[in-house]
Enzyme design. Structure first.
Site, short mmCIF file in Angstrom:
data_model
loop_
_atom_site.label_atom_id
_atom_site.label_comp_id
_atom_site.label_asym_id
_atom_site.label_seq_id
_atom_site.Cartn_x
_atom_site.Cartn_y
_atom_site.Cartn_z
N ASN A 115 0.97 -1.16 -0.07
CA ASN A 115 0.14 -0.27 0.14
C ASN A 115 0.74 1.27 -0.13
O ASN A 115 2.15 1.20 0.54
CB ASN A 115 -0.86 -0.04 1.08
N HIS A 117 0.76 5.09 1.56
CA HIS A 117 -0.36 6.07 2.42
C HIS A 117 0.47 7.42 2.70
O HIS A 117 1.60 7.62 2.61
CB HIS A 117 -0.35 5.33 3.91
N THR A 180 3.97 14.15 -5.70
CA THR A 180 5.08 14.12 -6.54
C THR A 180 6.03 12.84 -6.20
O THR A 180 6.61 12.44 -6.93
CB THR A 180 5.65 15.15 -7.05
N GLN A 181 6.25 13.13 -4.80
CA GLN A 181 7.14 11.92 -3.91
C GLN A 181 6.70 10.62 -4.15
O GLN A 181 7.35 9.64 -4.32
CB GLN A 181 7.42 12.44 -2.54
C1 GAR Z 1 -2.40 9.03 -2.77
O1 GAR Z 1 -2.12 10.07 -2.31
C2 GAR Z 1 -2.36 7.81 -1.98
O2 GAR Z 1 -1.39 8.10 -1.09
C3 GAR Z 1 -3.76 8.12 -1.19
O3 GAR Z 1 -4.70 8.45 -2.23
C4 GAR Z 1 -4.10 9.06 -3.16
C5 GAR Z 1 -4.69 8.40 -4.45
O4 GAR Z 1 -3.95 9.23 -5.54
N1 GAR Z 1 -4.07 6.64 -0.37
C6 GAR Z 1 -4.64 6.56 0.63
O5 GAR Z 1 -5.20 7.66 1.42
C7 GAR Z 1 -4.90 5.48 1.17
N2 GAR Z 1 -5.20 5.39 2.49
P1 GAR Z 1 -3.88 8.65 -7.10
O6 GAR Z 1 -5.22 7.87 -7.33
O7 GAR Z 1 -3.76 9.65 -7.78
O8 GAR Z 1 -2.88 7.45 -7.05
#
Ligand code: GAR
Length: 196
Positions: A115, A117, A180-181
């Site tokens: 995952n 986060h 971005t990171q």
């Molecule tokens: C990301 O920032 C990820 O870290 C977060 O949702 C966003 C998804 O962006 N995940 C969580 O909060 C999980 N608990 P993306 O769909 O553009 O990859």
């Protein structure tokens, strides 16, 4: 061949970063690894369109169609395992997959479930991580790639990235800087796992 299945609920920018890194870095030739499918619990997840355009198989499994969390996770397991190869467990990557997973699901993919986060775990597990970091007066925030265990947003840390929190930050500007990171560390962490 090692099949990767990516689970998304929204924009899928981390998914895209992983797919692009796999192509750019030749994961198929180097490690026999390919992104076999992208599965979303939301039919309108924007990332599905992008994945289809890349020729990646996509599936939608709407959690609202299931009577319980267990029933959804059982169906999800069956869906994912169709992309498995005998004697090669599927590597399942959660990329903005906004579902709490049942212990049964997590143990089924023990050691093959990862995952990302948007916080420096173990700080700020759960939701609204960026606003909570700002409210706490944190000077740094970031993201964590980790192996998934039954406890929400816990599990062995594979990679982290740190960004500064600026005085002018809103949750949105901080989220964008962190994202971005995320796009750098998630593909790197997966590549390291594939090399093991
Ligand atoms: C990301 O920032 C990820 O870290 C977060 O949702 C966003 C998804 O962006 N995940 C969580 O909060 C999980 N608990 P993306 O769909 O553009 O990859």
């Amino acid at each position: 061949m090692k099949n990767i299945v990516i689970l998304i609920s929204g924009g899928g920018s981390n998914m895209a970063a992983i797919v692009n890194a796999a192509k750019r870095e030749g994961w198929a030739d180097k490690w026999g690894a390919r992104v076999a499918a992208v599965i979303s619990n939301k039919a309108d997840a924007k990332g599905l369109t992008w994945a289809k355009e890349q020729g990646i198989h996509t599936e939608v499994l709407d959690h609202k169609q299931f009577a319980s969390r267990e029933a959804f996770d059982t169906a999800l397991t069956q869906c994912i395992d169709r992309f498995g190869i005998p004697d090669q467990p599927v590597l399942v990557l959660l990329a903005g997959f906004m579902r709490i997973l049942t212990p049964g699901f997590v143990s089924h993919y023990d050691g093959h479930l990862v995952n990302i986060h948007p916080s420096l775990l173990p700080a700020f597990s759960g939701l609204n991580t960026h606003q909570r970091a700002i409210d706490a007066g944190c000077k740094f925030a970031g993201a964590t790639v980790h192996q998934v265990t039954a406890e929400l947003d816990h599990g062995p840390i594979l990679a982290q990235a740190v960004v500064p929190v600026l005085a002018s930050d809103t949750a949105d500007t901080l989220a964008a800087r962190v994202l971005t990171q995320e796009h750098l560390i998630y593909p790197q962490a997966v590549a390291q796992l594939l090399q093991r």
